[in-house]
Design an enzyme around this catalytic site. Structure first.
Site, mmCIF file in Angstrom:
data_model
loop_
_atom_site.group_PDB
_atom_site.id
_atom_site.type_symbol
_atom_site.label_atom_id
_atom_site.label_comp_id
_atom_site.label_asym_id
_atom_site.label_seq_id
_atom_site.Cartn_x
_atom_site.Cartn_y
_atom_site.Cartn_z
ATOM 1 N N GLU A 1 -8.992 4.909 -5.886
ATOM 2 C CA GLU A 1 -7.988 5.160 -6.951
ATOM 3 C C GLU A 1 -8.756 5.925 -8.123
ATOM 4 O OE1 GLU A 1 -9.431 1.070 -8.095
ATOM 5 O OE2 GLU A 1 -9.150 2.178 -6.291
ATOM 6 N N HIS B 1 0.762 -1.149 -0.081
ATOM 7 C CA HIS B 1 0.098 -0.098 -0.096
ATOM 8 C C HIS B 1 0.869 1.169 -0.074
ATOM 9 C CE1 HIS B 1 -3.875 -1.866 0.397
ATOM 10 N NE2 HIS B 1 -3.565 -2.830 1.194
#
Length: 333
Positions: free
Chosen positions: A253, A223
């Site tokens: 995203e 991440h």
């Protein structure tokens, strides 16, 4: 009579003869005591003025001369007091150019209304630093004809307060990770832009974009690398926009770009510029440079659109079509 004289209750005209030696001595002592009390009061007043972290000022409106500024002027303005007392124009020269018209207009309001609780503007200190002031002022004296004669005020440095307000505003409207607009701020601004475009007949474009294969990036590199990719894509978005455009992160995203006054051709050019900027990213990883792409959906405002939701839905549908068609492209909805 001597006691009454010492207490100041006997007027000179009540004295019918010359003072005795004792009376003269008492009068002299009384005079010296009064002078000392006046000096004490002056010292106290000066100490109070020096302790106040604000500039007290007085302006003779008829002559346009600053007749008084308190000692805090030198600390806040970073200039000698003589600079302010030389002329009113020199005071105006301290004001930040973009705020000068407001400062003059607000002073005219003081002349008409008699007072103003607060007017905020920026100044440029003698060392070039820009500071914010809150200036409270009112008309203290008027001529017999009612015209303003003396204006007095108190200017306080509120730079730290302004910076705190700006930081709170930034935190409330900005995505912490990417420093682009957060979802709430983006859609609130987009709604206002939509309403304006509908009312004025101005064009409006909406670009919705998603990072391709973002889950694979997180799964493979972690991440932390995913966060870095989000930041780099956001930087590309900020560089591709024009003044007045709005770029924001509206999901994990997923990003969006609102383009006021933008027709289809120009929107495609901006979207293409963003697409190429993302393709050129070289995000370093342990396995070498990581290449990133995005899929974009483009929607243009239609006369039949009754709400922002319709524009957003077309952009969203077009973006997923771009995904199905192979990613790394722009599709119009």
């Amino acid at each position: 009579m001597i006691l009454d004289f010492y207490n100041g209750d006997l007027m000179d005209e009540q004295l019918t003869g010359p003072l005795s030696a004792d009376e003269t001595m008492l009068a002299l002592l009384h005079s010296r005591a009064e002078a000392e009390r006046l000096r004490d009061r002056e010292r106290l007043f000066s100490a109070l003025l020096e302790s106040v972290n604000a500039v007290l000022w007085a302006l003779d409106w008829q002559t346009r001369e600053i007749v008084y500024v308190s000692p805090a002027y030198e600390q806040i303005f970073g200039r000698p007091m003589a600079f302010a007392l030389s002329s009113y124009d020199d005071w105006l020269n301290n004001i930040y150019p973009d705020d000068l018209q407001y400062a003059q207009d607000s002073l005219n309001q003081v002349l008409q209304q008699g007072a103003m609780e607060s007017r905020e503007y920026r100044i440029i200190r003698g060392d070039g630093e820009v500071r914010w002031l809150s200036d409270k002022c009112f008309v203290s004296q008027r001529t017999e004809a009612g015209m303003p004669l003396l204006i007095v005020g108190m200017a306080e440095d509120i730079t730290d307060k302004k910076r705190m307000e700006e930081e709170l505003q930034r935190l409330a409207t900005t995505d912490v990770l990417t420093r682009s607009s957060n979802r709430r701020h983006f859609f609130e601004s987009a709604q206002r832009a939509f309403e304006f475009a509908k009312a004025s007949g101005e064009s409006l474009a909406f670009l919705l974009m998603d990072i391709d294969d973002f889950k694979k990036i997180n799964d493979r590199f972690g991440h932390q690398m995913g966060d870095l990719v989000l930041q780099r894509v956001a930087e590309c978005g900020a560089q591709a926009t024009r003044r007045g455009d709005l770029f924001g992160r509206i999901g994990g995203e997923e990003f969006a770009l609102l383009l006021p006054g933008c027709d289809l051709e120009l929107a495609e050019q901006i979207g293409g510029r963003l697409q190429r900027a993302v393709r050129q990213l070289m995000v370093p990883t342990t396995d070498g440079p990581l290449r990133v792409t995005i899929s974009q959906g483009l929607a243009i405002l239609h006369e039949s659109d009754t709400g922002l939701d319709a524009l957003y839905a077309r952009a969203d549908e077009a973006m997923y079509k771009a995904k199905r068609q192979g990613k790394d492209q722009i599709v119009q909805g």
